[in-house]
Scaffold this active site. Structure first.
Site, mmCIF file in Angstrom:
data_model
loop_
_atom_site.group_PDB
_atom_site.id
_atom_site.type_symbol
_atom_site.label_atom_id
_atom_site.label_comp_id
_atom_site.label_asym_id
_atom_site.label_seq_id
_atom_site.Cartn_x
_atom_site.Cartn_y
_atom_site.Cartn_z
ATOM 1 N N LYS A 282 5.381 12.309 -5.398
ATOM 2 C CA LYS A 282 4.607 11.373 -6.217
ATOM 3 C C LYS A 282 3.096 11.671 -6.142
ATOM 4 O O LYS A 282 2.664 12.461 -5.309
ATOM 5 C CB LYS A 282 4.889 9.938 -5.777
ATOM 6 C CG LYS A 282 6.331 9.495 -6.073
ATOM 7 C CD LYS A 282 6.647 9.525 -7.553
ATOM 8 C CE LYS A 282 7.999 8.932 -7.908
ATOM 9 N NZ LYS A 282 9.149 9.717 -7.462
HETATM 10 C C1 LIG Z 1 11.727 6.017 -11.963
HETATM 11 C C2 LIG Z 1 11.894 5.850 -10.479
HETATM 12 N N1 LIG Z 1 12.296 4.660 -10.001
HETATM 13 C C3 LIG Z 1 12.430 4.443 -8.679
HETATM 14 C C4 LIG Z 1 12.176 5.438 -7.756
HETATM 15 C C5 LIG Z 1 12.430 5.156 -6.323
HETATM 16 O O1 LIG Z 1 11.387 5.441 -5.467
HETATM 17 P P1 LIG Z 1 11.684 5.894 -3.956
HETATM 18 O O2 LIG Z 1 12.192 7.294 -3.993
HETATM 19 O O3 LIG Z 1 10.353 5.782 -3.296
HETATM 20 O O4 LIG Z 1 12.676 4.953 -3.390
HETATM 21 C C6 LIG Z 1 11.727 6.698 -8.215
HETATM 22 C C7 LIG Z 1 11.350 7.805 -7.320
HETATM 23 O O5 LIG Z 1 11.944 8.412 -6.573
HETATM 24 C C8 LIG Z 1 11.613 6.919 -9.607
HETATM 25 O O6 LIG Z 1 11.242 8.114 -10.077
#
Ligand SMILES: Cc1ncc(COP(=O)(O)O)c(C=O)c1O
Length: 366
Positions: free
Chosen positions: A181
């Site tokens: 990210k």
């Molecule tokens: C669109 C989207 N939603 C939710 C997430 C969830 O984030 P995390 O991986 O930090 O749990 C991500 C990223 O991985 C994402 O790209």
């Protein structure tokens, strides 16, 4: 190998982490969580920011805090990472899938109303790859039907809709700091809101719904979660956040260079800003149409041969085993983009000559 998107670590990360270790601020005790949260909310211009263990945790907490559960429906796009849909399932609610816009990959707001039923409680727009959903129209719909909005802004830190950062339009905005990210804490996230009551409730739920007794004992009157971000990671996050503007400039510069090299390439649609949306260009995402010389998957293979990592767009969630029976609108754009979209290398540290090399390969077929 030119990676898809690797983190840039060139600021105060080591200094702040060392400070944590020296002062024993490893877990919840220490100053970095607060400093990270303060700086984050200052950047977005929002009232509350709560650091959590992932973007998925942020989405789960948002749904729980709004009391969404069994028998409820939540409208989401199908072109998204699985976490958006999983979070809805975690609380026992049903995702209802709505198609996306072909040009900007985000929820097609025009199609939302037809999928609203008396069971609908919330809408989760996903600001995919740095674009933004139309938050003005979406808010009007939410007001009309008395629905909550939870923004999945995990991929769009720094994106603006009509001059305002995404993540600040709904009851909640959810951000992710996983490894690829815009800013990272390894694994981590942030949930933001302008509502005092919701902020307090989210904090409570994220720390096992814990109430302290006068003798330092705990009592738990609800099911809570261990979703807090430790100080050690918040320290890393703060150092990253200090570089955010620089990272955003680098992403924009990447996009400008790519757009220049890919201009007029037959069968390639390049990303853009709109009158309303200032794209963060977190991932530089193109669509390869039928007029291109080879298919999207062949292009991925071709790039791989030259040690260039790329990734196809997300596969539609409505076609996945656990979600096949969910309600959905027609899905023409989602299915088209899932088989024609490709994310190209987008690291902050990407060099112009690397972009030139990538584009030279693409141009052979356009
Ligand atoms: C669109 C989207 N939603 C939710 C997430 C969830 O984030 P995390 O991986 O930090 O749990 C991500 C990223 O991985 C994402 O790209």
């Amino acid at each position: 190998m030119i990676p898809l998107c690797e983190p840039a670590i060139a600021g105060n990360e080591i200094k702040y982490i060392s400070e944590c270790i020296e002062k024993r601020w490893i877990s919840t005790y220490g100053e970095f969580i607060k400093r990270f949260e303060e700086k984050f909310k200052e950047f977005l211009g929002v009232k509350h920011a709560i650091a959590v263990s992932s973007g998925t945790a942020a989405l789960h907490l948002a749904l729980r805090a709004l009391n969404i559960g069994e028998e409820d429906e939540v409208i989401i796009p199908s072109l998204t990472f699985i976490a958006t849909a999983n979070a809805v399932k975690y609380v026992g609610a049903e995702p209802v899938f709505v198609d996306v816009k072909k040009d900007t990959f985000v929820l097609n707001v025009e199609k939302v109303e037809e999928m609203i039923t008396p069971k609908t409680k919330a809408i989760i727009p996903v600001h995919l790859y740095g674009y933004a959903a139309d938050m003005e129209k979406l808010r009007k719909i939410a007001e009309k039907y008395d629905l909550y909005i939870i923004e999945d802004a995990t991929e769009a830190l720094g994106t603006k809709f009509k001059g305002r950062y995404v993540g600040t339009f709904g009851e909640f905005g959810c951000f992710s700091f996983n490894g690829n990210k815009l800013i990272t804490t390894g694994n981590g996230g942030m949930i933001v809101t302008n509502r005092d009551d919701l902020a307090e409730y989210v904090r409570y739920l994220s720390s096992q719904a814990k109430t302290m007794l006068s003798n330092n004992g705990f009592v738990h009157n609800e099911i809570g979660y261990n979703y807090r971000l430790p100080n050690l990671l918040a320290a890393f996050g703060l150092a990253q956040l200090e570089k955010l503007e620089e990272f955003l400039r680098a992403k924009r510069r990447n996009a400008e260079i790519y757009n220049l090299y890919l201009k007029d390439v037959k069968g390639v649609i390049t990303p853009f800003d709109t009158e309303e949306v200032e794209n963060s260009y977190w991932l530089y995402s193109i669509v390869v149409t039928e007029n291109f010389g080879i298919t999207r998957d062949e292009l991925i293979d071709e790039l791989k041969k030259h040690e260039i990592e790329s990734r196809p767009f997300f596969q539609p969630i409505h076609l996945m085993r656990n979600f096949r029976n969910c309600k959905k609108s027609e899905m023409n754009n989602t299915e088209y983009l899932a088989s024609h979209g490709i994310n190209l290398p987008s690291s902050v540290s990407l060099e112009e000559k690397e972009i030139e090399l990538i584009c030279t390969i693409i141009k052979r077929y356009g």
